[in-house]
Design a protein around this motif. Structure first.
Motif, PDB file in Angstrom:
ATOM      1  N   ASN A 279      -7.878  -3.249   0.817  1.00 24.90           N
ATOM      2  CA  ASN A 279      -6.440  -3.053   0.971  1.00 24.90           C
ATOM      3  C   ASN A 279      -5.758  -4.194   1.741  1.00 24.90           C
ATOM      4  O   ASN A 279      -4.556  -4.131   2.010  1.00 24.90           O
ATOM      5  CB  ASN A 279      -6.158  -1.711   1.650  1.00 24.90           C
TER       6      ASN A 279
ATOM      7  N   CYS B 276      -1.642   2.748   6.885  1.00 22.59           N
ATOM      8  CA  CYS B 276      -2.575   2.863   5.769  1.00 22.59           C
ATOM      9  C   CYS B 276      -3.632   3.932   6.017  1.00 22.59           C
ATOM     10  O   CYS B 276      -4.493   4.162   5.154  1.00 22.59           O
ATOM     11  CB  CYS B 276      -3.251   1.518   5.500  1.00 22.59           C
TER      12      CYS B 276
ATOM     13  N   ASN C  32      -7.728   4.316   4.992  1.00 24.43           N
ATOM     14  CA  ASN C  32      -7.882   3.205   4.048  1.00 24.43           C
ATOM     15  C   ASN C  32      -7.525   1.864   4.666  1.00 24.43           C
ATOM     16  O   ASN C  32      -7.813   0.818   4.091  1.00 24.43           O
ATOM     17  CB  ASN C  32      -7.025   3.451   2.807  1.00 24.43           C
TER      18      ASN C  32
ATOM     19  N   ARG D  29       0.732   4.369  -2.679  1.00 27.55           N
ATOM     20  CA  ARG D  29      -0.036   5.534  -2.227  1.00 27.55           C
ATOM     21  C   ARG D  29       0.854   6.775  -2.163  1.00 27.55           C
ATOM     22  O   ARG D  29       1.904   6.763  -1.517  1.00 27.55           O
ATOM     23  CB  ARG D  29      -0.615   5.242  -0.838  1.00 27.55           C
TER      24      ARG D  29
ATOM     25  N   TYR E  23       0.829  -1.213   0.000  1.00 24.32           N
ATOM     26  CA  TYR E  23       0.000   0.000   0.000  1.00 24.32           C
ATOM     27  C   TYR E  23       0.860   1.259   0.000  1.00 24.32           C
ATOM     28  O   TYR E  23       0.646   2.175  -0.798  1.00 24.32           O
ATOM     29  CB  TYR E  23      -0.927  -0.007   1.222  1.00 24.32           C
TER      30      TYR E  23
END
Length: 395
Positions: A358, A349, A352, A279, A275
């Motif tokens: 995810n 994270c 999210n 991101r 992630y």
């Protein structure tokens, strides 16, 4: 600089044979194809994806062809890494498979007579005979050793020796999909705990799915009622004659759970790492921020320390030199590291991290079940404390 891939930083898998690594690679491919794509949806629905059962059975993971062709028996490390690979993908699926390969198989192999083991183990290994471990009761969990209240009384029917069982069990995962329940009950004649293989369709057996769970939602846990359930004498596992014999089973089972805990921690770390690599915030990947890298380093250290502990525990187990406190420490430590690791994964994270898409949220929620089952943190601490001091502090 080339980034680290995976979560086995110290290369513990190098201790396995080529054939064992090949079998685990095949398992990984199976999980990627059949399990990863569906687990989040089924987790949200609180249902088990029955379509994954046949591929798992057909894979022959307890007696893998790669090892048979190489003339090898599955080692304890292979079995441990099998649980690790399941855990990396989903704790419920790991728990479902381990209910058969670990809990039920261990109960039969340690608790059964030589004749019972010879008859049943091939059937258990091939999933022709599916079973679950049924010890916990509605009013007795951590105090089950002294509090177990399910009762068994010797009773003959139509000239056949047998047992009449009355009581209840709770939190029994996979019971509805099983052929038999390994029911632990107290013999009314000598007050000792015995174990009986009770068919799930026996008269007097009633199963009820536990609803409203916020953890291990894929795993179908059941409440079980046993009302005047009769089984023949042959249904009793002949080597379980006291709770000390049950404890010997639990000693082995804790190591399985420690491997699952380590695998789930690895899965959370790997999902979080993916992630933050993708991101972007403030114009650059989250992975480039110092605070994020510190958390990733902490998480990978937790996984590595847990792997080191379960690998050594399994080596001791294979050598027959480990004790109750060894497996208790491994379960206590890996479950605590899991809890910390999934929290860090969710944290990096951000918001999210609570979205199933995810692949962090499931691990975050499921860690709470692993932290409690097969011995709570407190009970395992007391097992270790008794070994340290020579004083039991359970009451």
């Amino acid at each position: 600089m080339e980034p680290i891939t995976g979560s086995d930083l110290y290369g513990f898998k190098d201790l396995l044979s080529d054939s064992e690594r090949a079998a685990l690679a095949r398992l990984g491919a199976l999980l990627d194809e059949h399990v990863r794509p569906v687990v989040s949806d089924y987790w949200e629905r609180g249902e088990f994806p029955d379509q994954i059962i046949e591929p798992l059975i057909n894979a022959n993971l307890m007696d893998p062809p790669e090892l048979r062709e190489a003339g090898q028996e599955p080692s304890g490390l292979y079995n441990g890494f099998r649980n690790f690979e399941f855990g990396r993908v989903d704790a419920s699926v790991a728990t479902y498979y381990n209910a058969q390969s670990g809990l039920f198989r261990t109960t039969v192999n340690l608790g059964g007579s030589a004749e019972q083991v010879a008859q049943l183990d091939p059937l258990i290994t091939s999933f022709q005979y599916k079973g679950v471990f049924a010890l916990t009761e509605p009013e007795h969990g951590s105090d089950i050793a002294g509090g177990l209240s399910t009762a068994a009384i010797a009773e003959q029917r139509d000239g056949v020796d047998g047992w009449l069982i009355n009581g209840a069990k709770r939190w029994i995962g996979g019971a509805a999909q099983a052929d038999a329940l390994a029911i632990f009950a107290r013999d009314t004649a000598d007050a000792q705990v015995k174990c009986f293989l009770v068919p799930t369709d026996a008269p007097g057996v009633r199963l009820h799915k536990i609803l409203g769970k916020t953890s291990l939602r894929i795993m179908q846990n059941a409440d079980i009622e046993l009302e005047n359930v009769w089984v023949p004498a042959s249904a009793r596992l002949m080597k379980i004659n006291s709770f000390a014999d049950v404890a010997a089973c639990l000693r082995n089972m804790r190591s399985d759970v420690a491997w699952i805990a380590t695998g789930v921690a690895a899965g959370a770390y790997e999902a979080a790492r993916s992630y933050v690599a993708e991101r972007n915030q403030f114009g650059k990947p989250l992975a480039s921020f110092q605070l994020i890298q510190e958390k990733l380093a902490h998480m990978l250290s937790n996984v590595t320390a847990s792997l080191a502990m379960v690998v050594r525990l399994t080596q001791q187990q294979d050598a027959g030199t480990y004790k109750d406190e060894n497996s208790a420490m491994a379960k206590m430590f890996t479950a605590r590291m899991l809890r910390e690791t999934v929290a860090l994964a969710r944290e990096i994270c951000g918001g999210n991290g609570i979205l199933l898409e995810n692949n962090v949220a499931r691990h975050h929620a499921d860690a709470e079940s692993i932290y409690s089952y097969e011995g709570t943190h407190e009970i395992n601490s007391l097992i270790i404390g008794r070994a340290i001091t020579g004083i039991g502090a359970f009451r």
